[in-house]
Design an enzyme around this catalytic site. Structure first.
Site, PDB file in Angstrom:
ATOM      1  N   LEU A   1       6.935  15.062  70.568  1.00  0.00           N
ATOM      2  CA  LEU A   1       6.052  15.535  71.620  1.00  0.00           C
ATOM      3  C   LEU A   1       4.901  14.548  71.821  1.00  0.00           C
ATOM      4  O   LEU A   1       4.609  14.142  72.936  1.00  0.00           O
ATOM      5  CB  LEU A   1       5.511  16.928  71.283  1.00  0.00           C
ATOM      6  CG  LEU A   1       4.450  17.513  72.214  1.00  0.00           C
ATOM      7  CD1 LEU A   1       4.997  17.666  73.637  1.00  0.00           C
ATOM      8  CD2 LEU A   1       3.954  18.859  71.685  1.00  0.00           C
TER       9      LEU A   1
ATOM     10  N   SER B   1      -7.459  30.152  60.999  1.00  0.00           N
ATOM     11  CA  SER B   1      -6.290  30.039  61.867  1.00  0.00           C
ATOM     12  C   SER B   1      -6.698  29.911  63.329  1.00  0.00           C
ATOM     13  O   SER B   1      -7.663  30.533  63.762  1.00  0.00           O
ATOM     14  CB  SER B   1      -5.402  31.282  61.695  1.00  0.00           C
ATOM     15  OG  SER B   1      -4.373  31.308  62.677  1.00  0.00           O
TER      16      SER B   1
ATOM     17  N   GLU C   1      -7.488  22.154  50.325  1.00  0.00           N
ATOM     18  CA  GLU C   1      -7.934  23.022  51.409  1.00  0.00           C
ATOM     19  C   GLU C   1      -8.940  24.042  50.877  1.00  0.00           C
ATOM     20  O   GLU C   1      -8.569  24.999  50.198  1.00  0.00           O
ATOM     21  CB  GLU C   1      -6.731  23.729  52.029  1.00  0.00           C
ATOM     22  CG  GLU C   1      -5.653  22.767  52.524  1.00  0.00           C
ATOM     23  CD  GLU C   1      -4.455  23.493  53.112  1.00  0.00           C
ATOM     24  OE1 GLU C   1      -4.663  24.364  53.989  1.00  0.00           O
ATOM     25  OE2 GLU C   1      -3.319  23.200  52.697  1.00  0.00           O
TER      26      GLU C   1
ATOM     27  N   TYR D   1      -4.825  24.730  47.596  1.00  0.00           N
ATOM     28  CA  TYR D   1      -6.005  25.441  48.082  1.00  0.00           C
ATOM     29  C   TYR D   1      -7.082  25.568  47.010  1.00  0.00           C
ATOM     30  O   TYR D   1      -6.826  25.442  45.812  1.00  0.00           O
ATOM     31  CB  TYR D   1      -5.621  26.843  48.566  1.00  0.00           C
ATOM     32  CG  TYR D   1      -4.920  26.834  49.903  1.00  0.00           C
ATOM     33  CD1 TYR D   1      -5.559  27.262  51.061  1.00  0.00           C
ATOM     34  CD2 TYR D   1      -3.605  26.375  50.015  1.00  0.00           C
ATOM     35  CE1 TYR D   1      -4.914  27.251  52.294  1.00  0.00           C
ATOM     36  CE2 TYR D   1      -2.952  26.358  51.238  1.00  0.00           C
ATOM     37  CZ  TYR D   1      -3.613  26.795  52.374  1.00  0.00           C
ATOM     38  OH  TYR D   1      -2.989  26.768  53.587  1.00  0.00           O
TER      39      TYR D   1
ATOM     40  N   ASP E   1     -35.356   7.062  30.913  1.00  0.00           N
ATOM     41  CA  ASP E   1     -35.656   5.831  30.181  1.00  0.00           C
ATOM     42  C   ASP E   1     -37.146   5.511  30.135  1.00  0.00           C
ATOM     43  O   ASP E   1     -37.561   4.549  29.483  1.00  0.00           O
ATOM     44  CB  ASP E   1     -34.863   4.648  30.749  1.00  0.00           C
ATOM     45  CG  ASP E   1     -35.179   4.359  32.216  1.00  0.00           C
ATOM     46  OD1 ASP E   1     -36.114   4.970  32.759  1.00  0.00           O
ATOM     47  OD2 ASP E   1     -34.483   3.525  32.809  1.00  0.00           O
TER      48      ASP E   1
ATOM     49  N   THR F   1     -36.690   8.189  23.997  1.00  0.00           N
ATOM     50  CA  THR F   1     -35.388   7.576  24.260  1.00  0.00           C
ATOM     51  C   THR F   1     -35.412   6.083  23.969  1.00  0.00           C
ATOM     52  O   THR F   1     -36.462   5.432  24.051  1.00  0.00           O
ATOM     53  CB  THR F   1     -34.974   7.788  25.725  1.00  0.00           C
ATOM     54  OG1 THR F   1     -35.931   7.171  26.592  1.00  0.00           O
ATOM     55  CG2 THR F   1     -34.841   9.264  26.047  1.00  0.00           C
TER      56      THR F   1
END
Length: 711
Positions: A134, A354, A540, A579, A643, A648
């Site tokens: 088509l 839909s 989905e 899904y 940092d 640290t």
């Protein structure tokens, strides 16, 4: 439950099914052997995230990380950069600089493939083979680069059902061979429009190969070639330009096909929205510096299933018709598929949406079957089918497509908000069968090995299944359980327990012959253009799932100083995992929930992963490390030091052959609150390809969670 005694006829049917399945497996094995190697990617460890991390089976440049926490809470990270495949580089054309905006390239190429003697992908109907055409199918590519060309991103919308991992990996390998590190897994998104009227046969996982009735190398190569050509055209045509964004609702083109699942979500959450579908369309307008049109990307949540499962003509459905109308209008004098203007109508959180807006009715009686199980009093679920607004499916496709085209045209014309700011991208390979999801500060759950529930076989009101299964099934059936057990073996107690309340029809995560049935390793990815973030969803999302992810990602950006981000859900990207419903929708076990293959906490896992990606983009250049504490009230990780903190230490040691070692230490202060903590490291990897400028890529490592207690 009463014991089921099999009749002679049922016993014969079971024997017949077993024999047919054995023959099918044998034929599939032969099919796989003759069609080439199937790649099955294994996880690198499950705790790590990187913009360039890849499974061992892929070729190209990789950056891998290892992160551990010792007894005194030290996180160690190593980074390796290697070049493992030869590349033939395409010289980079010099880009014009010193302007405000982006370099923009758009391209479109045919990727139709076979139009006869091949199954159509989407409905899973064995008799729905292509018998003509088509409309042709196209790949539409959009490349955006910063003015100095340093960063770029690629978004490709393709008129196919979904992107398979095999397809994406092949495209990336060929891009790497031609362009080196310019186009990579972290900055290239491939998104399927989700038309259900395109050729199948381009997957590697067994479930999809069965649904496709085999693998078609001809179709696969057409798709790869078309995608690459569209990117090549966009690359060649790059020019300075501007991008504008606009948003607006599209009315009268969609319904929620699982409203009873949607109603399971909290009423307080539902009350925040005026509809059980997302009506907003987001449009990007692309023009050159003279204001001349270049292209459009639109994201809108709608299933391209106006063409139903009786169709046998290859086509791009309603979203493709919208592209057709806008491109024909902008490319006057050109035949369809030709001309410089490119318009993509890309997928979004369409899982329960839909276009068949007249709703479900019993085709034998005409009465409504809009009930929790989508079933009819006479004839059962196979009679319950939704229809579009037209006289037939061709008319419905045009009506829905024209409405989307018209709204996109209006939004394009009135778009005035310019998108500005740097480009960035982040990518992670994740073992989705083993993601720990924190429910609160002390309790966690995990995702599951893949499995499909009984309602998966029921199909939807857009395309019902063929064996009279019913949506909403929360219990198995002894007859089908026996057939499954005889053919495939019994599912383990572990997988059954993990997926509750889903009754397992197919325990695909425990099946590996002739090859794995479902993916374990999944891509998650975000690309950002200034204040726009495009999340690449490998499946989905339902309406509410998309809403929750958008909010979470937007909040994560905001918490790190990136306010008012527009977050786009881009569906069907990179690899297909069926899904993703909310936890509450999962309990209803309609089709979408039965097809949520990683279990009830799948959405929570994705939200967690995409928040990590958002944080990486927002913070990578701000600190080398963070120490984070899990907060139950917000179900999120909060940074307690970085940092710049005295407690640290960050040590970096240069090694040999491009190797380096980084050690992160947190010397826990007496003031630290008891709780669950983790340490994260943000590093960079320098890549240099022959004849190309060096590229610096970001990556991140995360330690396992550990507990700090008061002694």
């Amino acid at each position: 439950m009463a014991k089921h005694t099999f009749s002679n006829l049922e016993t014969f049917l079971i024997f017949l099914l077993v024999m047919m399945s054995a023959i099918t497996v044998a034929l599939l094995s032969l099919l796989f052997i003759t069609s080439g190697t199937i790649e099955n990617h294994k996880d690198l460890g499950g705790h790590f995230f990187s913009t360039t991390q890849s499974p061992p089976a892929t070729q190209g440049s990789t950056a891998t990380q290892r992160s551990t926490v010792t007894q005194h809470s030290t996180a160690t990270q190593s980074s390796t950069a290697t070049q493992t495949s030869p590349v033939t580089l395409t010289p980079e054309s010099p880009l014009f600089q010193n302007f405000s905006g982006y370099h923009i390239g758009v391209g479109r190429a045919d990727c139709t493939g076979q139009v006869a003697d091949i199954n159509l992908m989407g409905y899973g109907k064995s008799s729905q083979n292509a018998q003509g055409i088509l409309t042709r199918l196209y790949s539409r590519a959009f490349i955006m680069a910063e003015p100095d060309g340093s960063n770029r991103t690629v978004f490709v919308s393709i008129d196919i059902g979904m992107v398979s991992q095999r397809l994406r990996l092949e495209v990336l390998n060929r891009l790497q061979s031609k362009y080196g590190s310019l186009y990579r897994r972290d900055n290239v998104i491939l998104s399927g429009t989700h038309t259900h009227s395109g050729p199948a046969g381009y997957f590697q996982y067994t479930v999809f190969v069965i649904a496709s009735e085999g693998f078609s190398n001809q179709t696969f190569q057409h798709m790869v070639t078309g995608i690459l050509k569209s990117i090549d055209i966009a690359h060649t045509n790059m020019k300075p330009g501007k991008i504008f964004i606009n948003k607006g609702n599209v009315d009268g083109v969609q319904i929620n096909r699982s409203p009873y699942s949607y109603l399971q979500n909290p009423q307080s959450e539902r009350a925040r929205y005026s509809s059980n579908t997302d009506k907003e369309m987001i449009v990007l307008k692309m023009v050159d510096l003279n204001g001349d049109d270049l292209g459009l990307i639109s994201w809108f949540a709608i299933h391209p299933v106006s063409m139903n499962n009786s169709n046998h003509l290859v086509n791009s459905d309603n979203v493709g018709y919208a592209s057709y109308l806008l491109e024909q209008e902008k490319n006057k004098g050109y035949l369809p598929g030709q001309g410089p203007f490119v318009a993509a109508f890309a997928s979004s959180n369409l899982g329960d949406v839909s276009p068949n807006i007249l709703g479900p009715r019993c085709i034998n009686t005409g009465e409504s079957c809009d009930n929790a199980n989508s079933t009819c009093p006479i004839g059962g679920p196979s009679m319950c089918i939704a229809k579009g607004p037209g006289q037939d499916m061709f008319d419905s496709t045009q009506i829905i497509g024209r409405a989307m085209y018209q709204r996109a045209k209006e939004l394009y014309a009135s778009a005035s908000q310019e998108v500005t700011g740097p480009l960035a991208s982040a990518h992670q390979w994740v073992d989705m069968t083993d993601v720990t999801v924190w429910l609160n500060s002390t309790h966690a759950s995990k995702t599951c090995k893949p499995a499909l529930g009984y309602s998966f076989a029921a199909g939807t009101i857009d395309g019902v299944g063929g064996l009279n299964f019913t949506q909403g099934k929360r219990e198995g059936d002894p007859f089908w359980d026996t057939i499954r057990d005889q053919i495939l073996g019994k599912p383990s107690e572990e997988i059954k327990e993990c997926h509750k309340p889903k009754p397992i029809l197919l325990h695909t995560g425990e099946l590996s012959k002739p090859h794995p049935w479902h993916p374990d390793i999944v891509d998650v990815q975000i690309i950002t253009l200034g204040s726009l973030a495009i999340t690449a969803i490998p499946g989905e999302f339902t309406t509410m799932s998309g809403r929750r992810l958008r909010e979470a990602v937007q909040a994560e950006f905001a918490s790190h100083g990136m306010q008012n981000m527009t977050v786009v859900i881009s569906g069907l990207c990179n690899v297909y995992t069926h899904y993703i419903t909310t936890y509450e929708e999962y309990q209803a076990q309609r089709y979408e929930a039965a097809s949520t293959i990683y279990g009830p906490h799948t959405l929570s896992a994705y939200i967690q992963l995409f928040r990590n990606l958002a944080k990486a983009i927002a913070t990578t250049h701000q600190t080398f490390l963070t120490v984070e504490k899990y907060e139950a009230t917000s179900t999120s990780w909060q940074i307690v030091c970085n940092d710049a903190s005295w407690e640290t230490r960050f040590y970096w040691h240069k090694g040999l052959l491009g190797l380096s070692n980084a050690t992160v230490e947190w010397h826990i202060p007496d003031t630290a609150q008891p709780g669950i903590y983790r340490i994260r490291y943000f590093g960079h990897n320098r890549k240099q390809d022959i004849l190309k400028p060096a590229v610096v890529l970001s990556f991140e490592g995360t330690s396992p969670a550990f507990e700090v207690v008061t002694i």
